[in-house]
Design an enzyme around this catalytic site. Sequence first.
Site, PDB file in Angstrom:
ATOM      1  N   LYS A  16       0.947  -1.248   0.131  1.00 54.81           N
ATOM      2  CA  LYS A  16       0.029  -0.011   0.242  1.00 54.81           C
ATOM      3  C   LYS A  16       1.016   1.005   0.066  1.00 54.81           C
ATOM      4  O   LYS A  16       1.396   1.676   0.841  1.00 54.81           O
ATOM      5  CB  LYS A  16      -0.794  -0.339   1.139  1.00 54.81           C
ATOM      6  CG  LYS A  16      -1.723   1.402   1.294  1.00 54.81           C
ATOM      7  CD  LYS A  16      -2.831   1.067   2.757  1.00 54.81           C
ATOM      8  CE  LYS A  16      -3.623   2.642   2.427  1.00 54.81           C
ATOM      9  NZ  LYS A  16      -4.179   2.417   3.435  1.00 54.81           N
TER      10      LYS A  16
ATOM     11  N   LYS B 123      -1.675  -1.319  -4.189  1.00 51.80           N
ATOM     12  CA  LYS B 123      -3.208  -0.265  -4.063  1.00 51.80           C
ATOM     13  C   LYS B 123      -2.130   0.674  -3.907  1.00 51.80           C
ATOM     14  O   LYS B 123      -1.336   1.042  -2.935  1.00 51.80           O
ATOM     15  CB  LYS B 123      -3.172  -0.432  -3.044  1.00 51.80           C
ATOM     16  CG  LYS B 123      -4.492   0.776  -2.057  1.00 51.80           C
ATOM     17  CD  LYS B 123      -5.165   1.198  -0.870  1.00 51.80           C
ATOM     18  CE  LYS B 123      -6.125   1.937  -0.668  1.00 51.80           C
ATOM     19  NZ  LYS B 123      -6.293   1.790   0.379  1.00 51.80           N
TER      20      LYS B 123
END
Length: 332
Positions: free
Chosen positions: A201, A255
């Site tokens: 992330k 992400k």
Amino acid sequence: MTFASFPALRMRRGRSSSWMRAMLAEHRLHPSDLILPLFICAGEGCEEPIPALPGVSRWTVDRIGAQAKAAAALGIPCVALFPNTPAGLRTELAEEALNPDNLICRAVRAVKDACPEIGVLTDVALDPYTAHGHDGLVDDRGCVLNDETTAVLVEQALVQAEAGADIVAPSDMMDGRVGAIRQALEREGRCDTAIMAYTAKYASAFYGPFRDAVGSRGLLKGDKRGYQMDPANADEALREVALDVAEGADMVMVKPGLPYLDIVRSVREAFRVPVFAYQVSGEYAMIEHAAAAGAGDRDALILETLLAFKRAGATGVLTYHAMDAARLITRS
Ligand code: PBG
């Protein structure tokens, strides 16, 4: 490998008709590739449109079951729930995250009651509950504390699992939290609760509309670069995946999505584990604004970007376009 050359080989033969293109397609998008994020707000009987995410709303708990049912009817296998915690319940220590009757737990139960056949994923992180908008507990200097935060995340995951979450998804980027959550789930007899780790992330500028949706944008002091990954790094993502897989993650996530397809591809090739991509709020907003400005056909932009995830090797995609995409796929 040797290839025939022109004129023996004319590549356009393979593109000459609709049936030929369908027969030769290497990748296909299916509703079961999609996970639908849903936002929950306090109150009753309400749909609250989110201006930063045109076409996306927050729903009160009594309305969330109908959303899940609509998703299931379109063949979407799973929803991801995110709460907009009322301002008065956001504190330094994020106590509301552990309340078994908080918005998220009530929403999980409502979805399970209305639609037992759909999977429910919950986000494990403290940002919807902290007064400062960070994903963890902070010290006097504003630094997010790793091990102290992990201890709270473990409790948060257990509360969500108890409410009925099928998949808990730590999105906080603390070190060691996947292993700690897995151990606690096993200890509590929750060996069936899966973990989808937000493994790679990145500290991204694409999360803005999400922070509006969960009400943390105005609260955030500083940024998240001390725990989320540096967009400059690719090899580091593989080290993160190695750790999360070793700690017991069932699935990993990359992400944001489109700007990080190189990471999706290399994770898939290096580990052969289920890898999900999150097409985040800023990516959704880009497509909506581009389409509204006449830069391209909305439906085509949605399907082309989602197909790109499949081509890159993603097992599935979390996307705010899930319902529209499922409708488009089924229609075409
Ligand atoms: C919070 C969280 C974020 C998103 C999912 N979980 C935001 C952040 O890390 O600041 C972003 C999703 C999106 O932008 O659509 N832990």
